[in-house]
Design a protein around this motif. Structure first.
Motif, PDB file in Angstrom:
ATOM      1  N   GLY A  62       1.075  -1.319   0.127  1.00  0.00           N
ATOM      2  CA  GLY A  62      -0.045  -0.133   0.155  1.00  0.00           C
ATOM      3  C   GLY A  62       0.875   1.281  -0.144  1.00  0.00           C
ATOM      4  O   GLY A  62       0.985   2.242   0.645  1.00  0.00           O
TER       5      GLY A  62
ATOM      6  N   ASN B 249       3.827   3.515  -1.584  1.00  0.00           N
ATOM      7  CA  ASN B 249       4.008   4.233  -3.270  1.00  0.00           C
ATOM      8  C   ASN B 249       4.669   3.709  -4.358  1.00  0.00           C
ATOM      9  O   ASN B 249       4.025   3.386  -5.668  1.00  0.00           O
ATOM     10  CB  ASN B 249       5.480   5.956  -3.264  1.00  0.00           C
ATOM     11  CG  ASN B 249       3.984   7.046  -2.467  1.00  0.00           C
ATOM     12  OD1 ASN B 249       3.019   7.437  -3.263  1.00  0.00           O
ATOM     13  ND2 ASN B 249       5.446   7.664  -2.530  1.00  0.00           N
ATOM     14  N   THR B 250       5.559   2.596  -4.179  1.00  0.00           N
ATOM     15  CA  THR B 250       5.727   1.307  -4.648  1.00  0.00           C
ATOM     16  C   THR B 250       4.558   0.675  -5.651  1.00  0.00           C
ATOM     17  O   THR B 250       4.534   0.060  -6.286  1.00  0.00           O
ATOM     18  CB  THR B 250       6.627   0.568  -4.011  1.00  0.00           C
ATOM     19  OG1 THR B 250       7.677   1.394  -3.397  1.00  0.00           O
ATOM     20  CG2 THR B 250       7.753  -0.475  -4.851  1.00  0.00           C
TER      21      THR B 250
ATOM     22  N   GLU C 293       2.637   2.573  -7.629  1.00  0.00           N
ATOM     23  CA  GLU C 293       2.540   2.994  -8.948  1.00  0.00           C
ATOM     24  C   GLU C 293       3.022   1.788  -9.686  1.00  0.00           C
ATOM     25  O   GLU C 293       2.771   1.850 -10.939  1.00  0.00           O
ATOM     26  CB  GLU C 293       4.051   3.410  -8.859  1.00  0.00           C
ATOM     27  CG  GLU C 293       4.110   5.143  -8.270  1.00  0.00           C
ATOM     28  CD  GLU C 293       5.801   5.998  -7.919  1.00  0.00           C
ATOM     29  OE1 GLU C 293       7.094   5.059  -8.738  1.00  0.00           O
ATOM     30  OE2 GLU C 293       6.353   7.268  -8.447  1.00  0.00           O
TER      31      GLU C 293
ATOM     32  N   ARG D 118      -2.728  -4.746   2.645  1.00  0.00           N
ATOM     33  CA  ARG D 118      -3.339  -4.862   4.067  1.00  0.00           C
ATOM     34  C   ARG D 118      -4.304  -4.406   5.456  1.00  0.00           C
ATOM     35  O   ARG D 118      -4.807  -4.038   6.237  1.00  0.00           O
ATOM     36  CB  ARG D 118      -2.171  -5.629   5.037  1.00  0.00           C
ATOM     37  CG  ARG D 118      -1.489  -4.712   5.874  1.00  0.00           C
ATOM     38  CD  ARG D 118      -0.365  -4.988   6.266  1.00  0.00           C
ATOM     39  NE  ARG D 118       1.252  -4.040   6.303  1.00  0.00           N
ATOM     40  CZ  ARG D 118       1.760  -4.382   7.573  1.00  0.00           C
ATOM     41  NH1 ARG D 118       2.230  -5.485   7.457  1.00  0.00           N
ATOM     42  NH2 ARG D 118       3.225  -3.232   7.161  1.00  0.00           N
ATOM     43  N   ARG D 119      -4.382  -3.050   4.735  1.00  0.00           N
ATOM     44  CA  ARG D 119      -5.118  -1.404   5.399  1.00  0.00           C
ATOM     45  C   ARG D 119      -6.588  -0.919   4.648  1.00  0.00           C
ATOM     46  O   ARG D 119      -6.227  -1.705   3.572  1.00  0.00           O
ATOM     47  CB  ARG D 119      -4.243  -0.679   6.348  1.00  0.00           C
ATOM     48  CG  ARG D 119      -4.199  -1.440   7.563  1.00  0.00           C
ATOM     49  CD  ARG D 119      -3.134  -0.584   7.696  1.00  0.00           C
ATOM     50  NE  ARG D 119      -1.878   0.721   6.730  1.00  0.00           N
ATOM     51  CZ  ARG D 119      -2.557   2.198   6.761  1.00  0.00           C
ATOM     52  NH1 ARG D 119      -3.095   2.548   7.977  1.00  0.00           N
ATOM     53  NH2 ARG D 119      -0.811   2.522   6.280  1.00  0.00           N
TER      54      ARG D 119
ATOM     55  N   ARG E 150      -0.498   4.033   2.343  1.00  0.00           N
ATOM     56  CA  ARG E 150       0.375   4.739   2.854  1.00  0.00           C
ATOM     57  C   ARG E 150       1.176   5.840   1.548  1.00  0.00           C
ATOM     58  O   ARG E 150       1.349   6.281   1.957  1.00  0.00           O
ATOM     59  CB  ARG E 150       1.913   3.814   2.930  1.00  0.00           C
ATOM     60  CG  ARG E 150       2.751   4.116   4.098  1.00  0.00           C
ATOM     61  CD  ARG E 150       4.412   3.624   4.682  1.00  0.00           C
ATOM     62  NE  ARG E 150       2.948   2.164   5.417  1.00  0.00           N
ATOM     63  CZ  ARG E 150       3.223   2.737   6.690  1.00  0.00           C
ATOM     64  NH1 ARG E 150       4.374   3.700   6.615  1.00  0.00           N
ATOM     65  NH2 ARG E 150       3.076   2.080   7.722  1.00  0.00           N
TER      66      ARG E 150
HETATM   67  P1  NAP Z   1       6.353   1.636   2.195  1.00  0.00           P
HETATM   68  O1  NAP Z   1       6.296   3.109   1.707  1.00  0.00           O
HETATM   69  O2  NAP Z   1       7.089   1.022   3.363  1.00  0.00           O
HETATM   70  O3  NAP Z   1       5.142   0.878   2.546  1.00  0.00           O
HETATM   71  C1  NAP Z   1       5.129  -0.564   2.866  1.00  0.00           C
HETATM   72  C2  NAP Z   1       4.075  -1.236   1.905  1.00  0.00           C
HETATM   73  O4  NAP Z   1       4.190  -2.317   2.588  1.00  0.00           O
HETATM   74  C3  NAP Z   1       2.848  -0.416   3.426  1.00  0.00           C
HETATM   75  O5  NAP Z   1       2.020  -0.061   2.648  1.00  0.00           O
HETATM   76  C4  NAP Z   1       2.977  -0.954   4.344  1.00  0.00           C
HETATM   77  O6  NAP Z   1       1.019  -2.073   4.350  1.00  0.00           O
HETATM   78  C5  NAP Z   1       2.910  -2.475   3.776  1.00  0.00           C
HETATM   79  N1  NAP Z   1       3.155  -3.813   4.073  1.00  0.00           N
HETATM   80  C6  NAP Z   1       4.443  -3.876   4.866  1.00  0.00           C
HETATM   81  N2  NAP Z   1       5.003  -4.816   5.467  1.00  0.00           N
HETATM   82  C7  NAP Z   1       3.764  -5.612   4.427  1.00  0.00           C
HETATM   83  C8  NAP Z   1       3.613  -7.088   4.918  1.00  0.00           C
HETATM   84  N3  NAP Z   1       4.431  -8.143   5.679  1.00  0.00           N
HETATM   85  N4  NAP Z   1       2.328  -7.285   4.851  1.00  0.00           N
HETATM   86  C9  NAP Z   1       1.656  -6.593   4.023  1.00  0.00           C
HETATM   87  N5  NAP Z   1       1.901  -5.790   3.369  1.00  0.00           N
HETATM   88  C10 NAP Z   1       3.400  -5.036   3.849  1.00  0.00           C
HETATM   89  O7  NAP Z   1       7.725   1.014   0.770  1.00  0.00           O
HETATM   90  P2  NAP Z   1       7.443   1.640  -0.446  1.00  0.00           P
HETATM   91  O8  NAP Z   1       5.980   1.687  -1.078  1.00  0.00           O
HETATM   92  O9  NAP Z   1       8.677   0.140  -1.231  1.00  0.00           O
HETATM   93  O10 NAP Z   1       8.761   2.688  -0.297  1.00  0.00           O
HETATM   94  C11 NAP Z   1       9.105   3.143   0.366  1.00  0.00           C
HETATM   95  C12 NAP Z   1      10.044   5.177  -0.027  1.00  0.00           C
HETATM   96  O11 NAP Z   1      10.414   5.129  -1.411  1.00  0.00           O
HETATM   97  C13 NAP Z   1       8.306   5.350   0.678  1.00  0.00           C
HETATM   98  O12 NAP Z   1       9.093   6.353   1.063  1.00  0.00           O
HETATM   99  C14 NAP Z   1       8.172   5.759  -0.633  1.00  0.00           C
HETATM  100  O13 NAP Z   1       7.513   7.321  -0.813  1.00  0.00           O
HETATM  101  C15 NAP Z   1       9.060   6.094  -1.611  1.00  0.00           C
HETATM  102  N6  NAP Z   1       8.614   5.802  -3.050  1.00  0.00           N
HETATM  103  C16 NAP Z   1       8.810   7.026  -3.514  1.00  0.00           C
HETATM  104  C17 NAP Z   1       8.358   6.884  -4.899  1.00  0.00           C
HETATM  105  C18 NAP Z   1       7.403   7.772  -5.216  1.00  0.00           C
HETATM  106  O14 NAP Z   1       7.651   9.097  -4.920  1.00  0.00           O
HETATM  107  N7  NAP Z   1       7.093   8.203  -6.693  1.00  0.00           N
HETATM  108  C19 NAP Z   1       7.950   5.909  -5.480  1.00  0.00           C
HETATM  109  C20 NAP Z   1       8.023   4.598  -5.285  1.00  0.00           C
HETATM  110  C21 NAP Z   1       8.549   4.640  -3.727  1.00  0.00           C
HETATM  111  P3  NAP Z   1       0.966  -0.062   5.845  1.00  0.00           P
HETATM  112  O15 NAP Z   1       0.868   1.105   5.423  1.00  0.00           O
HETATM  113  O16 NAP Z   1      -0.384  -0.840   6.712  1.00  0.00           O
HETATM  114  O17 NAP Z   1       2.447  -0.985   7.328  1.00  0.00           O
END
Ligand code: NAP
Length: 311
Positions: free
Chosen positions: A145, A147-148, A151, A168-169, A173
């Motif tokens: 949930g 941004n990754t 996207e 899961r929610r 996020r």
């Molecule tokens: P993230 O923001 O940490 O999100 C991880 C997501 O996975 C959350 O929704 C989380 O749920 C869920 N999750 C975590 N553990 C889980 C599990 N065991 N089972 C099921 N769901 C689980 O990771 P990300 O999306 O890879 O992004 C990483 C960072 O890069 C962030 O700061 C993001 O903003 C940034 N990013 C930015 C861009 C952009 O600006 N274009 C693009 C990609 C990434 P909960 O929400 O319930 O915790």
């Protein structure tokens, strides 16, 4: 004494080594597991300029061989500490460098369920931009949930016949802008308050089991993209680098750390895009700057010695 000690033999670390060895520097590469890093598990790489298509494993192998041919010294040891004096301590010994490049990368967080590892490249992927192209007109699910995940779902919606976004929610996020765009897509369905509990199939992914509130159901899909965040491992470098709340190294320019002569390259740092292209770019820049700064330091020492000759 090594000119450069490189911690991590993924694409960033190996590219640093390539540049340093071509500049005839004495290089030590430390790797805790196997060379190649995350790219080894990419089914196909089709977004690396100049190479139309290659498996991640073949890319890593060729890069490894290229570096080995130049005489790279690789020790399969785990770095546990780096001092300001550029002494790298591993589980097996201590190595002195004139400079150090930290290139330990980040690992995709795993669901830790049955078949997850077995089906990587057989329907399970952690990278939509790498593997999405293989699911043209197929049915896929994205789990996560942030941004990754949002996207990835948007990207896949333009390729696949159907995209399920499982989170899961019931709130994301990731940014609302992306969630809004996804709601507008006819071929995207949200499955919220749900977790993926099983990956099913014989040779290859055929379906997943989802637990949603009290209900358990099976969803037939061709591909599952797991996008539940990443996990860098930088705590052991906390004395020489600044680390943000998510565990990533903060660098003012994507190369330097707070200690002169200690550099960062690749996915372990805060950055906009974590891809093979940006990792190799980081690696080449870090090595080039390390070499340049070592030369400047040597020149400065020589000039000081000329001004104040030892008696
Ligand atoms: P993230 O923001 O940490 O999100 C991880 C997501 O996975 C959350 O929704 C989380 O749920 C869920 N999750 C975590 N553990 C889980 C599990 N065991 N089972 C099921 N769901 C689980 O990771 P990300 O999306 O890879 O992004 C990483 C960072 O890069 C962030 O700061 C993001 O903003 C940034 N990013 C930015 C861009 C952009 O600006 N274009 C693009 C990609 C990434 P909960 O929400 O319930 O915790």
């Amino acid at each position: 004494m090594y000119d450069i000690i490189i911690v991590g033999a993924g694409p960033a670390g190996l590219t640093s080594a390539l540049y340093a060895l071509r500049a005839r520097k004495k290089v030590l590469i430390l790797e805790a597991n196997t060379c190649g890093g995350q790219i080894v598990s990419a089914h196909r790489v089709e977004n690396y300029p100049g190479i139309e298509s290659i498996s991640g494993a073949d890319f890593a192998k060729q890069l490894y061989q290229q570096v080995k041919k130049l005489g790279a010294e690789i020790k399969y040891e785990t770095a546990i500490h780096v001092s300001e004096d550029k002494v790298v301590t591993t589980n097996e010994g201590e190595y002195q460098g004139r400079s150090v490049i930290l290139a330990t990368g980040a690992k995709n967080r795993k669901l830790n369920i049955e078949n997850e590892q077995e089906f990587v490249g057989k329907g399970v992927s952690y990278c939509a931009t790498c593997d999405g192209g293989f699911y043209k007109n197929k049915v896929v699910a994205v789990n996560g949930g942030g941004n990754t995940a949002l996207e990835d779902a948007l990207y896949l919606a333009d390729i696949a016949k159907k995209v399920y976004l499982i989170h899961r929610r019931d709130t994301f996020r990731g940014e609302e802008k992306y969630a809004h765009e996804l709601r507008e897509k006819e071929n995207v369905t949200f499955i919220l308050n749900a977790t993926v509990t099983a990956i099913n199939g014989k040779e290859q992914l055929e379906s997943i089991t989802i637990q949603q509130k009290e209900e358990e159901k099976e969803l037939k899909i061709d591909g599952l993209f797991i996008a539940i965040g990443q996990e860098p491992k930088n705590e052991m470098f906390a004395n020489v680098v600044e680390i943000n709340e998510s565990g990533y190294i903060v660098s003012p320019d994507g190369v330097h750390t707070k200690v002169d002569g200690i550099y960062v390259a690749g996915d372990s740092q805060v950055k906009v895009l974590r891809q093979l292209t940006t990792a190799v770019s980081d690696g080449s820049v870090a090595a080039t700057i390390a070499i340049k700064e070592m030369a400047e330091q040597a020149k400065e020492l020589e000039e000081n010695e000329k001004k104040n000759p030892k008696k």
